[in-house]
Design a protein around this motif. Structure first.
Motif, PDB file in Angstrom:
ATOM      1  N   ASP A  20       0.823  -1.221   0.000  1.00 29.17           N
ATOM      2  CA  ASP A  20       0.000   0.000   0.000  1.00 29.17           C
ATOM      3  C   ASP A  20       0.851   1.263   0.000  1.00 29.17           C
ATOM      4  O   ASP A  20       0.427   2.303   0.507  1.00 29.17           O
ATOM      5  N   ALA A  21       2.043   1.188  -0.566  1.00 33.84           N
ATOM      6  CA  ALA A  21       2.906   2.362  -0.643  1.00 33.84           C
ATOM      7  C   ALA A  21       3.378   2.539  -2.085  1.00 33.84           C
ATOM      8  O   ALA A  21       3.893   1.603  -2.701  1.00 33.84           O
ATOM      9  N   VAL A  22       3.155   3.719  -2.631  1.00 36.23           N
ATOM     10  CA  VAL A  22       3.583   4.034  -3.994  1.00 36.23           C
ATOM     11  C   VAL A  22       4.308   5.370  -3.984  1.00 36.23           C
ATOM     12  O   VAL A  22       4.223   6.137  -3.014  1.00 36.23           O
ATOM     13  N   PHE A  23       5.012   5.629  -5.056  1.00 38.92           N
ATOM     14  CA  PHE A  23       5.641   6.946  -5.195  1.00 38.92           C
ATOM     15  C   PHE A  23       5.496   7.396  -6.647  1.00 38.92           C
ATOM     16  O   PHE A  23       5.357   6.584  -7.567  1.00 38.92           O
ATOM     17  N   ALA A  24       5.491   8.697  -6.840  1.00 37.99           N
ATOM     18  CA  ALA A  24       5.328   9.282  -8.172  1.00 37.99           C
ATOM     19  C   ALA A  24       6.680   9.791  -8.667  1.00 37.99           C
ATOM     20  O   ALA A  24       7.491  10.301  -7.894  1.00 37.99           O
ATOM     21  N   GLY A  25       6.916   9.641  -9.938  1.00 33.65           N
ATOM     22  CA  GLY A  25       8.163  10.106 -10.534  1.00 33.65           C
ATOM     23  C   GLY A  25       8.596   9.180 -11.653  1.00 33.65           C
ATOM     24  O   GLY A  25       7.847   8.300 -12.074  1.00 33.65           O
ATOM     25  N   LEU A  26       9.799   9.387 -12.160  1.00 30.44           N
ATOM     26  CA  LEU A  26      10.349   8.557 -13.229  1.00 30.44           C
ATOM     27  C   LEU A  26      11.349   7.582 -12.631  1.00 30.44           C
ATOM     28  O   LEU A  26      12.286   7.997 -11.952  1.00 30.44           O
ATOM     29  N   ASP A  27      11.119   6.322 -12.874  1.00 22.05           N
ATOM     30  CA  ASP A  27      12.021   5.280 -12.388  1.00 22.05           C
ATOM     31  C   ASP A  27      13.230   5.199 -13.327  1.00 22.05           C
ATOM     32  O   ASP A  27      13.084   5.163 -14.547  1.00 22.05           O
ATOM     33  N   PHE A  28      14.431   5.195 -12.749  1.00 20.69           N
ATOM     34  CA  PHE A  28      15.638   5.123 -13.576  1.00 20.69           C
ATOM     35  C   PHE A  28      15.655   3.868 -14.445  1.00 20.69           C
ATOM     36  O   PHE A  28      16.281   3.847 -15.503  1.00 20.69           O
ATOM     37  N   ASP A  29      14.994   2.817 -14.010  1.00 22.03           N
ATOM     38  CA  ASP A  29      14.968   1.584 -14.790  1.00 22.03           C
ATOM     39  C   ASP A  29      14.285   1.793 -16.135  1.00 22.03           C
ATOM     40  O   ASP A  29      14.623   1.148 -17.126  1.00 22.03           O
ATOM     41  N   TYR A  30      13.313   2.711 -16.176  1.00 23.29           N
ATOM     42  CA  TYR A  30      12.578   2.940 -17.414  1.00 23.29           C
ATOM     43  C   TYR A  30      13.280   3.914 -18.350  1.00 23.29           C
ATOM     44  O   TYR A  30      12.899   4.038 -19.513  1.00 23.29           O
ATOM     45  N   ILE A  31      14.273   4.640 -17.872  1.00 20.50           N
ATOM     46  CA  ILE A  31      15.059   5.488 -18.764  1.00 20.50           C
ATOM     47  C   ILE A  31      16.461   4.908 -18.943  1.00 20.50           C
ATOM     48  O   ILE A  31      17.369   5.576 -19.421  1.00 20.50           O
ATOM     49  N   GLY A  32      16.606   3.629 -18.545  1.00 19.40           N
ATOM     50  CA  GLY A  32      17.860   2.901 -18.734  1.00 19.40           C
ATOM     51  C   GLY A  32      17.650   1.766 -19.719  1.00 19.40           C
ATOM     52  O   GLY A  32      17.019   1.953 -20.771  1.00 19.40           O
ATOM     53  N   PRO A  33      18.119   0.564 -19.394  1.00 20.23           N
ATOM     54  CA  PRO A  33      17.999  -0.565 -20.331  1.00 20.23           C
ATOM     55  C   PRO A  33      16.569  -0.893 -20.727  1.00 20.23           C
ATOM     56  O   PRO A  33      16.307  -1.220 -21.885  1.00 20.23           O
ATOM     57  N   ASN A  34      15.627  -0.801 -19.782  1.00 21.82           N
ATOM     58  CA  ASN A  34      14.248  -1.134 -20.108  1.00 21.82           C
ATOM     59  C   ASN A  34      13.545  -0.063 -20.924  1.00 21.82           C
ATOM     60  O   ASN A  34      12.370  -0.219 -21.286  1.00 21.82           O
ATOM     61  N   GLY A  35      14.223   1.015 -21.223  1.00 20.87           N
ATOM     62  CA  GLY A  35      13.624   2.069 -22.037  1.00 20.87           C
ATOM     63  C   GLY A  35      14.117   2.098 -23.465  1.00 20.87           C
ATOM     64  O   GLY A  35      13.640   2.909 -24.265  1.00 20.87           O
ATOM     65  N   ILE A  36      15.071   1.219 -23.818  1.00 19.38           N
ATOM     66  CA  ILE A  36      15.661   1.283 -25.163  1.00 19.38           C
ATOM     67  C   ILE A  36      14.637   0.939 -26.244  1.00 19.38           C
ATOM     68  O   ILE A  36      14.479   1.668 -27.234  1.00 19.38           O
ATOM     69  N   PHE A  37      13.916  -0.157 -26.079  1.00 18.35           N
ATOM     70  CA  PHE A  37      12.922  -0.540 -27.091  1.00 18.35           C
ATOM     71  C   PHE A  37      11.814   0.499 -27.172  1.00 18.35           C
ATOM     72  O   PHE A  37      11.325   0.820 -28.254  1.00 18.35           O
ATOM     73  N   MET A  38      11.410   1.001 -26.017  1.00 16.33           N
ATOM     74  CA  MET A  38      10.372   2.024 -25.984  1.00 16.33           C
ATOM     75  C   MET A  38      10.825   3.266 -26.756  1.00 16.33           C
ATOM     76  O   MET A  38      10.059   3.851 -27.528  1.00 16.33           O
ATOM     77  N   ALA A  39      12.062   3.662 -26.557  1.00 19.19           N
ATOM     78  CA  ALA A  39      12.589   4.845 -27.251  1.00 19.19           C
ATOM     79  C   ALA A  39      12.614   4.625 -28.760  1.00 19.19           C
ATOM     80  O   ALA A  39      12.273   5.533 -29.542  1.00 19.19           O
ATOM     81  N   LEU A  40      12.995   3.427 -29.193  1.00 15.11           N
ATOM     82  CA  LEU A  40      13.034   3.128 -30.626  1.00 15.11           C
ATOM     83  C   LEU A  40      11.634   3.184 -31.237  1.00 15.11           C
ATOM     84  O   LEU A  40      11.435   3.737 -32.322  1.00 15.11           O
ATOM     85  N   ILE A  41      10.660   2.611 -30.539  1.00  9.85           N
ATOM     86  CA  ILE A  41       9.289   2.594 -31.058  1.00  9.85           C
ATOM     87  C   ILE A  41       8.729   4.011 -31.130  1.00  9.85           C
ATOM     88  O   ILE A  41       8.134   4.419 -32.143  1.00  9.85           O
TER      89      ILE A  41
END
Length: 341
Positions: A20-41
């Protein structure tokens, strides 16, 4: 950024999920390796949609006399708004799915399966074969294949993250592995070939080309060999040109798997780093440098019968050319016939 997840489940440093705990913001994981395919698309579809709207004339047209920079800025407003609007609609649509975000969908459906495929011997063997196969026809193989087989960038980035965190290195097939344990001296691992050209070949043509190519070869540049020997459309050299990188790949894979050499750390060294230095810097171990030298010598053994065959052919051609030249130069005034003048 519109499509990136912005609400995340809180996780402790130990990896435990906080209920029951969340936080708002950009996760570094999504602007790192897990963001490469997303960036290409996004880059591909976003530019396509922008160009489509621009060519259709869905722009704000300014009167004549307005400076071009200002007119271009206004002309880009509607296509840009269309791209951002489409991104918001996609985000809203995926909020009603089990994935929650489009980026999570890309990672789960596209990126994760390709990561598993990209770290397999079969996929990398096919990549190695296609690179050298294209070179045989004069086409830059890596430039073509890397546009499809770019999963190595993701694996390399994740490998570096694991290394910096002190965790077990998860992958074998990273970019440094491909650059420094499969090909020495450029595509086809031609450094082995160049050394033979300088040391054992007798043809003047091959020896001179070898001397010109030996220094660039240590830095992974082998265009003089590809187009000068040539390798292109040369069936004699094509066999070891394809075989040696494949052999290096398979042997290095099992050497890594069995702990003979350590896994690469994910540090992306320039591909021009010379043999010996590259193995040590990519893994942090001198054993990798010794392994590189071993593969280099093994490659020389495979290239040897083929380059000797080509050497004999060029020697015969040079001898024939020398005989023709000597016959043409052997002219005497005694041979002149003046009776018919």
């Amino acid at each position: 950024f519109i499509l990136m997840p912005t609400i995340h489940t809180a996780v402790r440093d130990s990896g435990e999920v906080v209920e029951d705990a969340v936080f708002a913001g950009l996760d570094f994981d999504y602007i790192g390796p897990n963001g490469i395919f997303m960036a290409l698309i996004c880059a591909t579809l976003g530019v396509w949609l922008f160009a489509f709207a621009y060519k259709k004339g869905w722009t704000i047209k300014m009167p004549k006399g307005v400076p071009p920079a200002v007119a271009d800025s206004f002309a880009a407003l509607v296509p840009s708004a269309l791209v951002m609007g489409a991104a918001f609609l996609v985000r809203i649509g995926f909020s009603f799915t089990e994935f929650g975000y489009f980026q999570d969908f890309v990672v789960a459906i596209l990126q994760t399966p390709l990561e598993g495929l990209g770290d397999t011997l079969g996929a990398n063997a096919l990549y190695s074969f296609m690179c050298t196969f294209f070179w045989f026809f004069g086409i830059n193989g890596p430039a073509v294949c890397n546009s499809v087989f770019f999963i190595g960038n993701v694996l390399t980035a994740k490998q570096l993250i694991a290394f910096e965190a002190g965790k077990a290195l998860p992958y074998i097939f990273t970019n440094p592995f491909s650059n420094f344990f499969c090909n020495f001296g450029g595509g086809g691992s031609t450094l082995s070939l160049v050394i033979l050209m300088v040391t054992v070949c007798k043809s003047e043509r091959i020896k001179q080309l070898g001397k010109l190519s030996i220094v660039p070869g240590f830095f992974g540049i082998n265009e003089p060999i590809i187009f000068g020997l040539p390798v292109v459309l040369n069936p004699v050299i094509a066999i070891p040109f394809i075989l040696v990188p494949m052999m290096n790949l398979i042997l290095s894979y099992f050497a890594t798997l069995w702990g003979i050499i350590p896994r690469t750390t994910g540090v992306n060294l320039p591909w021009t780093t010379p043999i010996g230095f590259s193995g040590w810097l990519a893994t942090g171990s001198w054993r990798a440098s010794v392994w590189q030298i071993f593969l280099l010598v093994l490659g020389m053994m495979i290239y040897y019968p083929f380059i000797r065959t080509l050497d004999k052919k060029y020697l015969a051609e040079e001898a024939a050319a020398a005989n023709e030249s000597s016959e043409e130069d052997d002219i005497s005034f005694d041979d002149l016939d003046l009776d018919n003048l």
